[in-house]
Scaffold this motif. Sequence first.
Motif, PDB file in Angstrom:
ATOM      1  N   ALA A  73      41.481 -53.806  36.568  1.00 27.36           N
ATOM      2  CA  ALA A  73      40.096 -53.336  36.493  1.00 27.36           C
ATOM      3  C   ALA A  73      39.154 -54.382  35.906  1.00 27.36           C
ATOM      4  O   ALA A  73      37.949 -54.352  36.173  1.00 27.36           O
ATOM      5  CB  ALA A  73      40.017 -52.057  35.671  1.00 27.36           C
ATOM      6  N   ALA A  74      39.674 -55.314  35.138  1.00 23.06           N
ATOM      7  CA  ALA A  74      38.824 -56.345  34.540  1.00 23.06           C
ATOM      8  C   ALA A  74      38.057 -57.117  35.614  1.00 23.06           C
ATOM      9  O   ALA A  74      36.918 -57.539  35.398  1.00 23.06           O
ATOM     10  CB  ALA A  74      39.665 -57.291  33.691  1.00 23.06           C
ATOM     11  N   ILE A  75      38.636 -57.251  36.767  1.00 23.66           N
ATOM     12  CA  ILE A  75      37.998 -57.976  37.871  1.00 23.66           C
ATOM     13  C   ILE A  75      36.734 -57.260  38.330  1.00 23.66           C
ATOM     14  O   ILE A  75      35.748 -57.886  38.716  1.00 23.66           O
ATOM     15  CB  ILE A  75      38.984 -58.131  39.046  1.00 23.66           C
ATOM     16  CG1 ILE A  75      40.170 -58.993  38.610  1.00 23.66           C
ATOM     17  CG2 ILE A  75      38.315 -58.704  40.282  1.00 23.66           C
ATOM     18  CD1 ILE A  75      41.346 -58.952  39.544  1.00 23.66           C
ATOM     19  N   LEU A  76      36.740 -55.923  38.235  1.00 24.47           N
ATOM     20  CA  LEU A  76      35.613 -55.136  38.739  1.00 24.47           C
ATOM     21  C   LEU A  76      34.328 -55.308  37.936  1.00 24.47           C
ATOM     22  O   LEU A  76      33.265 -54.892  38.387  1.00 24.47           O
ATOM     23  CB  LEU A  76      35.986 -53.648  38.776  1.00 24.47           C
ATOM     24  CG  LEU A  76      37.147 -53.271  39.682  1.00 24.47           C
ATOM     25  CD1 LEU A  76      37.467 -51.797  39.538  1.00 24.47           C
ATOM     26  CD2 LEU A  76      36.821 -53.612  41.132  1.00 24.47           C
ATOM     27  N   SER A  77      34.413 -55.887  36.769  1.00 22.24           N
ATOM     28  CA  SER A  77      33.203 -56.079  35.966  1.00 22.24           C
ATOM     29  C   SER A  77      32.771 -57.543  35.928  1.00 22.24           C
ATOM     30  O   SER A  77      31.944 -57.926  35.108  1.00 22.24           O
ATOM     31  CB  SER A  77      33.425 -55.559  34.542  1.00 22.24           C
ATOM     32  OG  SER A  77      34.438 -56.305  33.912  1.00 22.24           O
ATOM     33  N   GLN A  78      33.320 -58.347  36.806  1.00 22.97           N
ATOM     34  CA  GLN A  78      33.015 -59.778  36.810  1.00 22.97           C
ATOM     35  C   GLN A  78      32.479 -60.270  38.154  1.00 22.97           C
ATOM     36  O   GLN A  78      32.602 -61.441  38.487  1.00 22.97           O
ATOM     37  CB  GLN A  78      34.274 -60.562  36.438  1.00 22.97           C
ATOM     38  CG  GLN A  78      34.810 -60.207  35.073  1.00 22.97           C
ATOM     39  CD  GLN A  78      36.149 -60.849  34.795  1.00 22.97           C
ATOM     40  OE1 GLN A  78      36.599 -61.734  35.502  1.00 22.97           O
ATOM     41  NE2 GLN A  78      36.814 -60.398  33.748  1.00 22.97           N
ATOM     42  N   ALA A  79      31.878 -59.365  38.891  1.00 23.49           N
ATOM     43  CA  ALA A  79      31.350 -59.745  40.212  1.00 23.49           C
ATOM     44  C   ALA A  79      30.147 -60.676  40.064  1.00 23.49           C
ATOM     45  O   ALA A  79      29.417 -60.624  39.074  1.00 23.49           O
ATOM     46  CB  ALA A  79      30.952 -58.504  40.994  1.00 23.49           C
ATOM     47  N   ASN A 102      23.970 -48.947  37.482  1.00 21.36           N
ATOM     48  CA  ASN A 102      24.999 -48.455  38.403  1.00 21.36           C
ATOM     49  C   ASN A 102      25.491 -49.530  39.369  1.00 21.36           C
ATOM     50  O   ASN A 102      26.035 -49.223  40.429  1.00 21.36           O
ATOM     51  CB  ASN A 102      24.519 -47.232  39.187  1.00 21.36           C
ATOM     52  CG  ASN A 102      24.307 -46.034  38.298  1.00 21.36           C
ATOM     53  OD1 ASN A 102      25.087 -45.807  37.379  1.00 21.36           O
ATOM     54  ND2 ASN A 102      23.251 -45.290  38.554  1.00 21.36           N
ATOM     55  N   GLY A 103      25.288 -50.770  38.996  1.00 24.37           N
ATOM     56  CA  GLY A 103      25.776 -51.875  39.815  1.00 24.37           C
ATOM     57  C   GLY A 103      27.281 -52.045  39.671  1.00 24.37           C
ATOM     58  O   GLY A 103      27.945 -51.380  38.857  1.00 24.37           O
ATOM     59  N   VAL A 104      27.825 -52.922  40.454  1.00 21.82           N
ATOM     60  CA  VAL A 104      29.266 -53.158  40.492  1.00 21.82           C
ATOM     61  C   VAL A 104      29.818 -53.458  39.094  1.00 21.82           C
ATOM     62  O   VAL A 104      30.814 -52.864  38.671  1.00 21.82           O
ATOM     63  CB  VAL A 104      29.592 -54.313  41.465  1.00 21.82           C
ATOM     64  CG1 VAL A 104      31.047 -54.707  41.378  1.00 21.82           C
ATOM     65  CG2 VAL A 104      29.227 -53.930  42.882  1.00 21.82           C
ATOM     66  N   ASN A 105      29.179 -54.349  38.364  1.00 14.69           N
ATOM     67  CA  ASN A 105      29.704 -54.729  37.048  1.00 14.69           C
ATOM     68  C   ASN A 105      29.635 -53.581  36.038  1.00 14.69           C
ATOM     69  O   ASN A 105      30.555 -53.378  35.252  1.00 14.69           O
ATOM     70  CB  ASN A 105      28.986 -55.964  36.510  1.00 14.69           C
ATOM     71  CG  ASN A 105      29.391 -57.212  37.263  1.00 14.69           C
ATOM     72  OD1 ASN A 105      30.469 -57.284  37.845  1.00 14.69           O
ATOM     73  ND2 ASN A 105      28.526 -58.205  37.262  1.00 14.69           N
ATOM     74  N   GLU A 106      28.552 -52.825  36.051  1.00 12.66           N
ATOM     75  CA  GLU A 106      28.435 -51.689  35.122  1.00 12.66           C
ATOM     76  C   GLU A 106      29.499 -50.632  35.418  1.00 12.66           C
ATOM     77  O   GLU A 106      30.139 -50.098  34.510  1.00 12.66           O
ATOM     78  CB  GLU A 106      27.045 -51.064  35.212  1.00 12.66           C
ATOM     79  CG  GLU A 106      26.843 -49.912  34.246  1.00 12.66           C
ATOM     80  CD  GLU A 106      25.455 -49.297  34.337  1.00 12.66           C
ATOM     81  OE1 GLU A 106      25.338 -48.109  33.989  1.00 12.66           O
ATOM     82  OE2 GLU A 106      24.500 -49.980  34.750  1.00 12.66           O
ATOM     83  N   VAL A 107      29.687 -50.336  36.673  1.00 16.00           N
ATOM     84  CA  VAL A 107      30.704 -49.352  37.061  1.00 16.00           C
ATOM     85  C   VAL A 107      32.096 -49.860  36.693  1.00 16.00           C
ATOM     86  O   VAL A 107      32.945 -49.102  36.201  1.00 16.00           O
ATOM     87  CB  VAL A 107      30.600 -49.022  38.565  1.00 16.00           C
ATOM     88  CG1 VAL A 107      31.770 -48.172  39.030  1.00 16.00           C
ATOM     89  CG2 VAL A 107      29.277 -48.323  38.853  1.00 16.00           C
ATOM     90  N   GLY A 108      32.324 -51.139  36.889  1.00 16.22           N
ATOM     91  CA  GLY A 108      33.614 -51.733  36.519  1.00 16.22           C
ATOM     92  C   GLY A 108      33.877 -51.619  35.020  1.00 16.22           C
ATOM     93  O   GLY A 108      34.990 -51.284  34.602  1.00 16.22           O
ATOM     94  N   ARG A 109      32.848 -51.884  34.199  1.00 19.91           N
ATOM     95  CA  ARG A 109      33.009 -51.757  32.745  1.00 19.91           C
ATOM     96  C   ARG A 109      33.269 -50.304  32.352  1.00 19.91           C
ATOM     97  O   ARG A 109      34.070 -50.033  31.462  1.00 19.91           O
ATOM     98  CB  ARG A 109      31.779 -52.308  32.016  1.00 19.91           C
ATOM     99  CG  ARG A 109      31.737 -53.836  31.994  1.00 19.91           C
ATOM    100  CD  ARG A 109      30.623 -54.365  31.135  1.00 19.91           C
ATOM    101  NE  ARG A 109      29.299 -54.004  31.619  1.00 19.91           N
ATOM    102  CZ  ARG A 109      28.610 -54.671  32.556  1.00 19.91           C
ATOM    103  NH1 ARG A 109      29.145 -55.752  33.102  1.00 19.91           N
ATOM    104  NH2 ARG A 109      27.428 -54.273  32.924  1.00 19.91           N
ATOM    105  N   TYR A 110      32.592 -49.368  33.010  1.00 20.35           N
ATOM    106  CA  TYR A 110      32.826 -47.951  32.734  1.00 20.35           C
ATOM    107  C   TYR A 110      34.276 -47.587  33.048  1.00 20.35           C
ATOM    108  O   TYR A 110      34.947 -46.896  32.280  1.00 20.35           O
ATOM    109  CB  TYR A 110      31.868 -47.079  33.547  1.00 20.35           C
ATOM    110  CG  TYR A 110      32.076 -45.607  33.293  1.00 20.35           C
ATOM    111  CD1 TYR A 110      31.495 -44.982  32.194  1.00 20.35           C
ATOM    112  CD2 TYR A 110      32.872 -44.853  34.141  1.00 20.35           C
ATOM    113  CE1 TYR A 110      31.699 -43.631  31.946  1.00 20.35           C
ATOM    114  CE2 TYR A 110      33.085 -43.504  33.897  1.00 20.35           C
ATOM    115  CZ  TYR A 110      32.500 -42.900  32.808  1.00 20.35           C
ATOM    116  OH  TYR A 110      32.721 -41.576  32.563  1.00 20.35           O
ATOM    117  N   TYR A 111      34.762 -48.044  34.184  1.00 21.90           N
ATOM    118  CA  TYR A 111      36.143 -47.768  34.589  1.00 21.90           C
ATOM    119  C   TYR A 111      37.131 -48.364  33.584  1.00 21.90           C
ATOM    120  O   TYR A 111      38.092 -47.707  33.176  1.00 21.90           O
ATOM    121  CB  TYR A 111      36.385 -48.320  35.993  1.00 21.90           C
ATOM    122  CG  TYR A 111      37.769 -48.074  36.533  1.00 21.90           C
ATOM    123  CD1 TYR A 111      38.304 -46.787  36.603  1.00 21.90           C
ATOM    124  CD2 TYR A 111      38.552 -49.125  36.990  1.00 21.90           C
ATOM    125  CE1 TYR A 111      39.579 -46.561  37.111  1.00 21.90           C
ATOM    126  CE2 TYR A 111      39.823 -48.910  37.502  1.00 21.90           C
ATOM    127  CZ  TYR A 111      40.323 -47.637  37.561  1.00 21.90           C
ATOM    128  OH  TYR A 111      41.580 -47.412  38.056  1.00 21.90           O
TER     129      TYR A 111
END
Length: 132
Positions: A57-63, A80-89
């Motif tokens: 999941a760490a990859i999802l917040s580094q787009a 609600n961008g890719v990085n914010e959603v990734g950090r939430y996850y």
Amino acid sequence: MTDAIFSGVGFWATDLPSGAAPPAGGQGFAMSSAEMRAMLKKAETQRQGIEQQRINAAILSQAIAPADEPVSREAVDGRNGVNEVGRYYEGHLTYQYNYLTELIRRLRSALGITEEADQQAADSTKKSGKFE
């Protein structure tokens, strides 16, 4: 944080000599040691899976935005961008991991399992030459 989840909740192995009866009015879970060991194994397996998901999941917040223009930057770094959603996850997985870690700790404690005892057993097995 996770201590609050289990605050005032005990775990009792009903068939162990150390498995005292729950205090009057006490809240918690009472089960046989076999049931508790099965729950412990499931919790440990689930925690291992969540740990792997956390790593991925760490990859999802580094787009990185594909273009240096407002729409791309907003889609990646905006609300609600890719990085914010990734950090939430990642945060959600961390919460689950911590919950399971505390559950495992309490189950081990109720079963009389400690890290030190586990290490001593492993050392004893190595010394006996059975698994070298």
